[in-house]
Write a protein that holds these residues in place. Structure first.
Motif, PDB file in Angstrom:
ATOM      1  N   LYS A   1       0.808  -1.217   0.000  1.00 54.80           N
ATOM      2  CA  LYS A   1       0.000   0.000   0.000  1.00 54.80           C
ATOM      3  C   LYS A   1       0.847   1.275   0.000  1.00 54.80           C
ATOM      4  O   LYS A   1       0.323   2.373  -0.062  1.00 54.80           O
ATOM      5  CB  LYS A   1      -0.934  -0.004   1.219  1.00 54.80           C
ATOM      6  CG  LYS A   1      -2.026  -1.065   1.134  1.00 54.80           C
ATOM      7  CD  LYS A   1      -2.990  -0.922   2.303  1.00 54.80           C
ATOM      8  CE  LYS A   1      -4.255  -1.744   2.097  1.00 54.80           C
ATOM      9  NZ  LYS A   1      -3.998  -3.177   2.078  1.00 54.80           N
ATOM     10  N   HIS A   2       2.160   1.113   0.117  1.00 53.34           N
ATOM     11  CA  HIS A   2       3.040   2.280   0.176  1.00 53.34           C
ATOM     12  C   HIS A   2       4.068   2.244  -0.948  1.00 53.34           C
ATOM     13  O   HIS A   2       4.322   1.191  -1.528  1.00 53.34           O
ATOM     14  CB  HIS A   2       3.775   2.333   1.531  1.00 53.34           C
ATOM     15  CG  HIS A   2       2.865   2.549   2.682  1.00 53.34           C
ATOM     16  ND1 HIS A   2       2.050   1.564   3.176  1.00 53.34           N
ATOM     17  CD2 HIS A   2       2.634   3.650   3.442  1.00 53.34           C
ATOM     18  CE1 HIS A   2       1.345   2.046   4.191  1.00 53.34           C
ATOM     19  NE2 HIS A   2       1.689   3.308   4.370  1.00 53.34           N
ATOM     20  N   LEU A   3       4.651   3.398  -1.205  1.00 54.83           N
ATOM     21  CA  LEU A   3       5.719   3.496  -2.201  1.00 54.83           C
ATOM     22  C   LEU A   3       6.716   4.533  -1.703  1.00 54.83           C
ATOM     23  O   LEU A   3       6.347   5.684  -1.457  1.00 54.83           O
ATOM     24  CB  LEU A   3       5.144   3.921  -3.560  1.00 54.83           C
ATOM     25  CG  LEU A   3       6.135   4.234  -4.671  1.00 54.83           C
ATOM     26  CD1 LEU A   3       6.902   2.988  -5.085  1.00 54.83           C
ATOM     27  CD2 LEU A   3       5.426   4.828  -5.885  1.00 54.83           C
ATOM     28  N   LYS A   4       7.960   4.112  -1.530  1.00 55.29           N
ATOM     29  CA  LYS A   4       9.002   5.058  -1.118  1.00 55.29           C
ATOM     30  C   LYS A   4       9.373   5.933  -2.312  1.00 55.29           C
ATOM     31  O   LYS A   4       9.411   5.471  -3.448  1.00 55.29           O
ATOM     32  CB  LYS A   4      10.236   4.299  -0.603  1.00 55.29           C
ATOM     33  CG  LYS A   4      10.047   3.686   0.786  1.00 55.29           C
ATOM     34  CD  LYS A   4      10.212   4.758   1.849  1.00 55.29           C
ATOM     35  CE  LYS A   4       9.919   4.253   3.245  1.00 55.29           C
ATOM     36  NZ  LYS A   4      10.954   3.410   3.808  1.00 55.29           N
TER      37      LYS A   4
ATOM     38  N   ARG B   1       1.269   5.922  -4.288  1.00 58.25           N
ATOM     39  CA  ARG B   1       1.306   4.626  -4.972  1.00 58.25           C
ATOM     40  C   ARG B   1       0.068   4.519  -5.859  1.00 58.25           C
ATOM     41  O   ARG B   1      -1.061   4.646  -5.377  1.00 58.25           O
ATOM     42  CB  ARG B   1       1.321   3.487  -3.957  1.00 58.25           C
ATOM     43  CG  ARG B   1       1.524   2.131  -4.610  1.00 58.25           C
ATOM     44  CD  ARG B   1       1.455   0.996  -3.619  1.00 58.25           C
ATOM     45  NE  ARG B   1       1.695  -0.253  -4.291  1.00 58.25           N
ATOM     46  CZ  ARG B   1       2.899  -0.772  -4.520  1.00 58.25           C
ATOM     47  NH1 ARG B   1       3.980  -0.146  -4.096  1.00 58.25           N
ATOM     48  NH2 ARG B   1       3.035  -1.912  -5.158  1.00 58.25           N
ATOM     49  N   PRO B   2       0.231   4.281  -7.161  1.00 54.49           N
ATOM     50  CA  PRO B   2      -0.943   4.211  -8.045  1.00 54.49           C
ATOM     51  C   PRO B   2      -1.875   3.064  -7.660  1.00 54.49           C
ATOM     52  O   PRO B   2      -1.420   1.998  -7.240  1.00 54.49           O
ATOM     53  CB  PRO B   2      -0.343   3.963  -9.432  1.00 54.49           C
ATOM     54  CG  PRO B   2       1.096   4.265  -9.307  1.00 54.49           C
ATOM     55  CD  PRO B   2       1.478   4.053  -7.891  1.00 54.49           C
TER      56      PRO B   2
ATOM     57  N   VAL C   1      -7.631   9.625  -5.911  1.00 47.70           N
ATOM     58  CA  VAL C   1      -6.478  10.523  -5.994  1.00 47.70           C
ATOM     59  C   VAL C   1      -5.308   9.857  -6.711  1.00 47.70           C
ATOM     60  O   VAL C   1      -4.542  10.516  -7.419  1.00 47.70           O
ATOM     61  CB  VAL C   1      -6.026  10.933  -4.571  1.00 47.70           C
ATOM     62  CG1 VAL C   1      -4.924  11.969  -4.613  1.00 47.70           C
ATOM     63  CG2 VAL C   1      -7.202  11.483  -3.796  1.00 47.70           C
ATOM     64  N   THR C   2      -5.167   8.554  -6.533  1.00 49.26           N
ATOM     65  CA  THR C   2      -4.027   7.846  -7.140  1.00 49.26           C
ATOM     66  C   THR C   2      -4.448   7.027  -8.365  1.00 49.26           C
ATOM     67  O   THR C   2      -3.810   6.025  -8.690  1.00 49.26           O
ATOM     68  CB  THR C   2      -3.353   6.932  -6.093  1.00 49.26           C
ATOM     69  OG1 THR C   2      -4.346   6.068  -5.534  1.00 49.26           O
ATOM     70  CG2 THR C   2      -2.697   7.739  -5.005  1.00 49.26           C
ATOM     71  N   TYR C   3      -5.521   7.453  -9.033  1.00 48.51           N
ATOM     72  CA  TYR C   3      -5.968   6.741 -10.245  1.00 48.51           C
ATOM     73  C   TYR C   3      -4.836   6.758 -11.281  1.00 48.51           C
ATOM     74  O   TYR C   3      -4.261   7.809 -11.574  1.00 48.51           O
ATOM     75  CB  TYR C   3      -7.216   7.403 -10.826  1.00 48.51           C
ATOM     76  CG  TYR C   3      -7.704   6.727 -12.085  1.00 48.51           C
ATOM     77  CD1 TYR C   3      -8.480   5.577 -12.021  1.00 48.51           C
ATOM     78  CD2 TYR C   3      -7.342   7.213 -13.348  1.00 48.51           C
ATOM     79  CE1 TYR C   3      -8.895   4.927 -13.176  1.00 48.51           C
ATOM     80  CE2 TYR C   3      -7.755   6.565 -14.505  1.00 48.51           C
ATOM     81  CZ  TYR C   3      -8.533   5.422 -14.401  1.00 48.51           C
ATOM     82  OH  TYR C   3      -8.933   4.783 -15.547  1.00 48.51           O
ATOM     83  N   PRO C   4      -4.487   5.587 -11.874  1.00 51.16           N
ATOM     84  CA  PRO C   4      -3.356   5.544 -12.806  1.00 51.16           C
ATOM     85  C   PRO C   4      -3.732   5.954 -14.230  1.00 51.16           C
ATOM     86  O   PRO C   4      -4.231   5.147 -14.997  1.00 51.16           O
ATOM     87  CB  PRO C   4      -2.932   4.070 -12.755  1.00 51.16           C
ATOM     88  CG  PRO C   4      -4.192   3.332 -12.423  1.00 51.16           C
ATOM     89  CD  PRO C   4      -5.067   4.253 -11.642  1.00 51.16           C
TER      90      PRO C   4
END
Length: 263
Positions: free
Chosen positions: A7-10, A30-31, A80-83
């Motif tokens: 669920k996360h992305l650095k 994260r998308p 918000v994170t729609y790819p």
């Protein structure tokens, strides 16, 4: 032990073409799962905050999106994170702006403004052709659309022009020598040129040779090539630079020229 999807992305592991700086946070948006691949898309949060500068923070992006102001391919998106990905049309009704996601000559998503007329359609690459239940033929495109009853002349690797309102195919472009293409993967990503010929390699990757408007030739895998026009006439407006990649020396000369004309 991994339990379910991440669920996360650095920030340091985010795709380079998002052009995020290292120091303004630990994480990147994260998308979500969607029609485009994780590393080949641009989340709406980055498009609105980092590209258009319509928001200063992630929280502000959330407030814009939740007002149902953003449409991707004609559909309201509140994620918000729609790819959003290559060839997608992003429309903002309140400002009357339309954008198409295309790559610049360096392989990064660019802000490419288009007219309302051009925002009514998009080009999709055919990835798969099959016959479904009850003998109904269908095509699957690069943005995960399933289109029933495609034209019998349409084959895999061809490009179809899709009307966004109806979802129907209105025209198609064949994957043939002499047609204009954009490279959507590999080291030549974002370059535009005309197919000169195709090398077939059974059991391996077919190689396509492309020649750009300045006469430079390069080769890439067939999976990286996306047909965008018939002959040299493109079906969509192209971003600034027309997909011609300059050398470091040419870029420097261009910058100096601009500097001298402004003085």
């Amino acid at each position: 032990m991994a339990r379910g999807p991440k669920k996360h992305l650095k920030r340091l592991h985010a795709p380079k073409h998002w052009m995020l700086d290292k120091l303004s946070g630990s994480f990147a948006p994260r998308p979500s799962c969607g029609p485009h691949k994780f590393r080949e898309c641009l989340p709406l949060a980055i498009f609105l905050r980092n590209r258009l500068k319509y928001a200063l923070t992630y929280d502000e992006v959330k407030k814009i999106v939740k007002q149902r102001l953003i449409r991707v391919d004609g559909r309201v998106r509140t994620d918000v994170t729609y790819p959003a990905g290559f060839m997608d049309v992003i429309a903002i009704e309140k400002t009357g702006e339309n954008f198409r996601l295309l790559y610049d000559a360096k392989g990064r998503f660019t802000i490419h403004r288009i007219t309302a007329e051009e925002a009514s359609y998009k080009l999709c690459k055919v990835k798969k052709l099959q016959v479904g239940s009850k003998g109904i033929p269908y095509a699957v495109t690069h943005d995960a659309r399933t289109i029933r009853y495609p034209d019998p002349l349409v084959k895999v690797n061809d490009t179809v022009k899709v009307d966004l309102k109806s979802g129907k195919i209105t025209d198609f472009l064949k994957f043939d020598s002499g047609n204009q293409v954009m490279v959507v993967g590999g080291r030549n990503m974002g370059r535009i040129g005309v197919i000169t010929h195709r090398e077939r390699h059974a059991g391996s990757f077919d190689i396509v040779h492309v020649k750009d408007a300045q006469g430079n030739t390069f080769a890439t895998r067939m999976t990286n090539v996306f047909v965008v026009g018939k002959g040299t006439k493109s079906f969509v407006s192209l971003p600034r630079g027309k997909g011609i990649r300059l050398t470091v020396a040419e870029e420097r000369d261009k910058r100096l020229q601009v500097k001298q004309t402004t003085l």
